[in-house]
Scaffold this active site. Structure first.
Site, short mmCIF file in Angstrom:
data_model
loop_
_atom_site.label_atom_id
_atom_site.label_comp_id
_atom_site.label_asym_id
_atom_site.label_seq_id
_atom_site.Cartn_x
_atom_site.Cartn_y
_atom_site.Cartn_z
CG ASN A 94 26.79 -21.20 -4.62
OD1 ASN A 94 27.46 -21.66 -3.69
ND2 ASN A 94 26.23 -21.96 -5.54
CG HIS A 148 25.43 -16.20 -7.69
ND1 HIS A 148 26.41 -16.79 -8.43
CD2 HIS A 148 24.58 -17.21 -7.40
CE1 HIS A 148 26.16 -18.07 -8.58
NE2 HIS A 148 25.04 -18.35 -7.97
CB CYS A 202 22.67 -10.63 -11.21
SG CYS A 202 21.65 -9.25 -10.66
#
Length: 400
Positions: A303, A305, A340
């Site tokens: 995804n 991240h 993040c």
């Protein structure tokens, strides 16, 4: 088998006037090393001159084993990596799948035990795993990161096996059409005991609604041999747009996909679940700060991240080393605040919130086990101090 014939066979251009090719069979049985070389380059079938309708067949050779093997197999494996003489997998012919793991002896291939199936009227997905050597810590037991990875793997396999999977990472078909993905907002794990290297664990997972626009996923981990429940976990998930990275309501089409799988069952009873707010740490309240933590490319998931499991290692970076060695992490609650990316530098903050472990003076604990140590954690961006994850951990002494 002469060198000229060997080269023709390896190139896949050799025809034989009769079946079976006697010279080849004799050569194969007399010169095993040549056969191994040919098998590695992909010899799988023969063409028979004068009988084009005859189906392709495979040459039987003996390659240092007790029984005949196909020329396309080396040490019981096909050249393309598909195992042939593996332990029996769960199929319609398997009368009792519960005996599967027990049938996987020392000489069986380990992955034959990794079979998932539905139980409880297809509401619960169950899968077994073997704890590998690379999944244990210094004390030869599984780590919290290992458990989290197994929970995530079981959840993804649940979606795939249910027939709902789209082209996303755990997303359903309707979610994929709308460029939506699942993101976890909170997860709580309670560990009674960590499995050791080589142990077999059995994981159950199921889902239910969590409010109007969330989904709850629970897990139970058992010791396969004793059926003792050794870990319980619960989590909350919401939907995010893959392109805009904004949270989204659950579309009715997606809701209709997942509702048939909802099960009103709790892995952790409400009175034992950690639902309390996790306090925010600052430079002033943190006892220890570890800076300069850098995500790597391999920390990213499908995804785009950082995978939520990766945060655990960074959170524990600021825990005192003597605590890591002398105590077991028995409870962890994570509140995910933001994504993040690989380009972000992170800071890990930790503060002690309780450490008495005196059951006579401390108030009753939710889980019934008063921890010896309790910490509050924060993982944040180093540049702008934006929060990524808040966490709370409980620890018990290994000597008690």
């Amino acid at each position: 088998m002469n060198a000229s014939l060997s080269m023709k066979i390896m190139a896949g251009t050799c025809d034989f006037p009769a079946w079976p090719p006697c010279e080849a069979v004799a050569g194969a049985r007399g010169e095993k090393s040549n056969v191994v070389v040919m098998a590695k380059v992909g010899l799988c079938s023969w063409r028979c001159r004068g009988n084009a309708s005859r189906p392709p067949q495979k040459l039987l050779v003996t390659a240092g084993m007790d029984r005949d093997q196909m020329v396309g197999m080396i040490n019981g494996k096909k050249i393309n990596g598909i195992y042939i003489n593996e332990a029996p997998l769960y199929t319609a012919a398997t009368s009792n799948p519960d005996k599967l793991v027990k049938e996987c002896g020392a000489d069986s291939l380990p992955h034959a035990c990794l079979v998932g199936r539905f139980v409880d009227n297809r509401f619960v997905y169950r899968q077994t795993f073997i704890i590998r050597s690379y999944e244990i810590g210094p004390d030869k037991t599984a780590t919290m990161e290992t458990l989290m990875n197994l929970l995530q793997e079981t959840a993804l396999n649940h979606v795939t096996s249910s027939g709902l999977a789209g082209n996303g990472f755990g997303a359903t078909r309707e979610m994929s059409l709308r460029k939506l993905i699942w993101v976890v907002t909170r997860i709580h794990v309670q560990v009674q005991r960590y499995s050791s290297w080589g142990d077999v664990v059995e994981i159950d997972t199921w889902v239910d609604a969590a409010g109007k626009n969330g989904m709850r996923r629970d897990w139970i981990i058992r010791d396969y041999n004793t059926q003792e429940i050794i870990t319980r976990a619960t989590s909350t998930w919401v939907i995010m747009n893959r392109d805009t990275r904004r949270l989204s309501k659950i579309p009715d089409q997606v809701r209709q996909e997942v509702i048939p799988f909802y099960l009103n069952k709790l892995a952790i009873p409400t009175e034992e679940n950690d639902t309390d707010k996790i306090d925010k740490l600052t430079d002033a309240t943190a006892g220890r700060i570890r800076s300069g933590l850098a995500p790597r490319w391999n920390d990213m998931d499908a995804n785009q991240h950082v995978n939520n499991v990766k945060y655990i290692g960074w959170i524990l970076e600021s825990v005192p080393i003597n605590v890591l060695g002398a105590h077991s992490l028995t409870s962890m609650t994570l509140e995910y605040r933001r994504e993040c990316r690989q380009s972000n530098l992170l800071e890990s903050l930790t503060s002690t919130t309780a450490s008495s472990g005196d059951s006579d003076t401390d108030p009753p604990h939710k889980t019934g086990r008063c921890p010896d140590l309790e910490y509050t954690h924060l993982l944040r961006m180093q540049a702008d101090k934006a929060e990524i994850v808040r966490a709370r951990t409980e620890w018990h002494s290994k000597t008690k």
